[in-house]
Design an enzyme around this catalytic site. Structure first.
Site, PDB file in Angstrom:
ATOM      1  N   CYS A 166       0.816  -1.221   0.000  1.00  0.00           N
ATOM      2  CA  CYS A 166       0.000   0.000   0.000  1.00  0.00           C
ATOM      3  C   CYS A 166       0.848   1.269   0.000  1.00  0.00           C
ATOM      4  CB  CYS A 166      -0.932  -0.007   1.206  1.00  0.00           C
ATOM      5  SG  CYS A 166      -0.112  -0.299   2.797  1.00  0.00           S
ATOM      6  N   HIS A 211      -2.881   6.541   4.605  1.00  0.00           N
ATOM      7  CA  HIS A 211      -1.450   6.664   4.869  1.00  0.00           C
ATOM      8  C   HIS A 211      -0.924   7.992   4.339  1.00  0.00           C
ATOM      9  CE1 HIS A 211      -1.604   2.633   6.185  1.00  0.00           C
ATOM     10  NE2 HIS A 211      -0.912   2.011   5.253  1.00  0.00           N
TER      11      HIS A 211
END
Length: 335
Positions: A128, A240
């Site tokens: 990710c 994130h």
């Protein structure tokens, strides 16, 4: 398309259902798979009820075109041949096959064409943190080759799964009521804390998560770029964030970079510090694009540029990227 989802009950599996619906993905048949524990669970998709089947070594994938798999690396390895043996394309969200030379590692905005050559019938979804970084870095790479990059990640609880997200919420509640704090999914209490460790440490002092960003970036970008990462878990529920410093062969001005980011596929430019406008995980959660801001010269490097990148880990960092791979294959008639 005849679609399967393996690992339906997890955070990414649930996101697959939402993303497929949001993007009006063409589905003629949908089959949901899970562990023995989740078998029998029902989910609603496009006003129809679906029951999770137990994943077994059988011929359940005979008529499947694409299988989105997010059930952990050990499950991916164990069932890869079962999933692909009748021709289904396995788009795998684990790290099991990412560095396999016969498995393309794909971010559609960067190297979508790699998905067309898949000797094992498997396409790997990258880490990710790597996904959002390469979407942004590829924009700069088109201006001037990136020789090296440094990145500090600020990774949300979502990166560790649905149970980890629940644990963070519970920790804040437990602290508010002055009760014992439950710590199971993280190595330490995450609420009101930062943990400078994601995955296990290796012999060179880097964690596996940090080395993924080094190795995967080179494979995706077909580049010799060297990436040094420090990955940090932060008490954010979802999305994130990354601070990135790149060194290019020639100086790239912030103005050049902003113009390129503004035109790039899959990117939203949010860079107006004077008005306090920059990407933040609270406001990016649930969004599809990669958001870029805080673009400026690196005052410690004459060929350096630094910028800030935020993206929803469960969406672009996992389910959405996998679905975009499938959409690319359909568009290119490569399925």
């Amino acid at each position: 398309m005849r679609i399967a989802i393996v690992g339906t009950s997890g955070a990414v599996g649930q996101e697959f259902l939402r993303v497929l619906d949001e993007r009006n993905f063409p589905i003629e048949e949908l089959v949901l798979f899970g562990s023995a524990r989740s078998a029998g669970t029902t989910y609603t998709f496009r006003d129809k009820q679906y029951t999770v089947k137990e994943l077994k070594q059988n011929d359940d994938f005979r008529d499947i075109d694409i299988a989105f798999v997010s059930a952990g690396g050990s499950v991916s390895v164990e069932f890869a041949s079962t999933i692909t043996k009748h021709g289904a394309i396995m788009i795998d969200n684990s790290s099991a096959f990412r560095m396999d030379k016969d498995v393309p590692l794909v971010v559609p905005e960067v190297n979508g064409e790699d998905a067309k050559i898949r000797p094992k019938g498997i396409i790997a979804n990258p880490n990710c943190s790597t996904i959002q970084m390469v979407v942004a870095m590829n924009v700069i790479e088109k201006i001037s080759h990136i020789k090296r990059a440094h990145v500090a990640t600020y990774q949300a609880a979502s990166g560790a799964g649905a149970a980890a997200m629940d644990e963070l919420v519970n920790q804040f509640q437990q602290l508010a009521y002055n009760t014992d704090v439950t710590v199971e999914k993280f190595v330490y209490q995450l609420a009101y804390n930062l943990i400078p460790q994601i995955d296990v440490f290796t012999d060179n002092g880097y964690t596996k998560e940090e080395l993924k960003m080094y190795n995967e970036t080179q494979k995706i970008m077909h580049s010799d770029v060297k990436v040094s990462a420090t990955c940090i878990r932060v008490p954010v529920l979802r999305s994130h964030s990354e601070a990135i410093w790149v060194e290019t062969e020639r100086p790239v001005t912030p103005e050049e970079a902003r113009a390129a980011f503004a035109e790039a596929e899959g990117i939203i430019l949010q860079d107006n510090p004077a008005e306090k406008e920059y990407p933040m995980p609270l406001f990016v959660a649930g969004s599809d694009p990669v958001y870029v801001g805080r673009i400026r010269e690196d005052i410690a490097n004459p060929n350096g540029l630094t910028f800030w990148v935020v993206a929803d880990q469960i969406k672009k960092g996992a389910a959405l990227n996998a679905v975009q791979i499938a959409e690319y294959l359909i568009k290119e008639k490569a399925i």
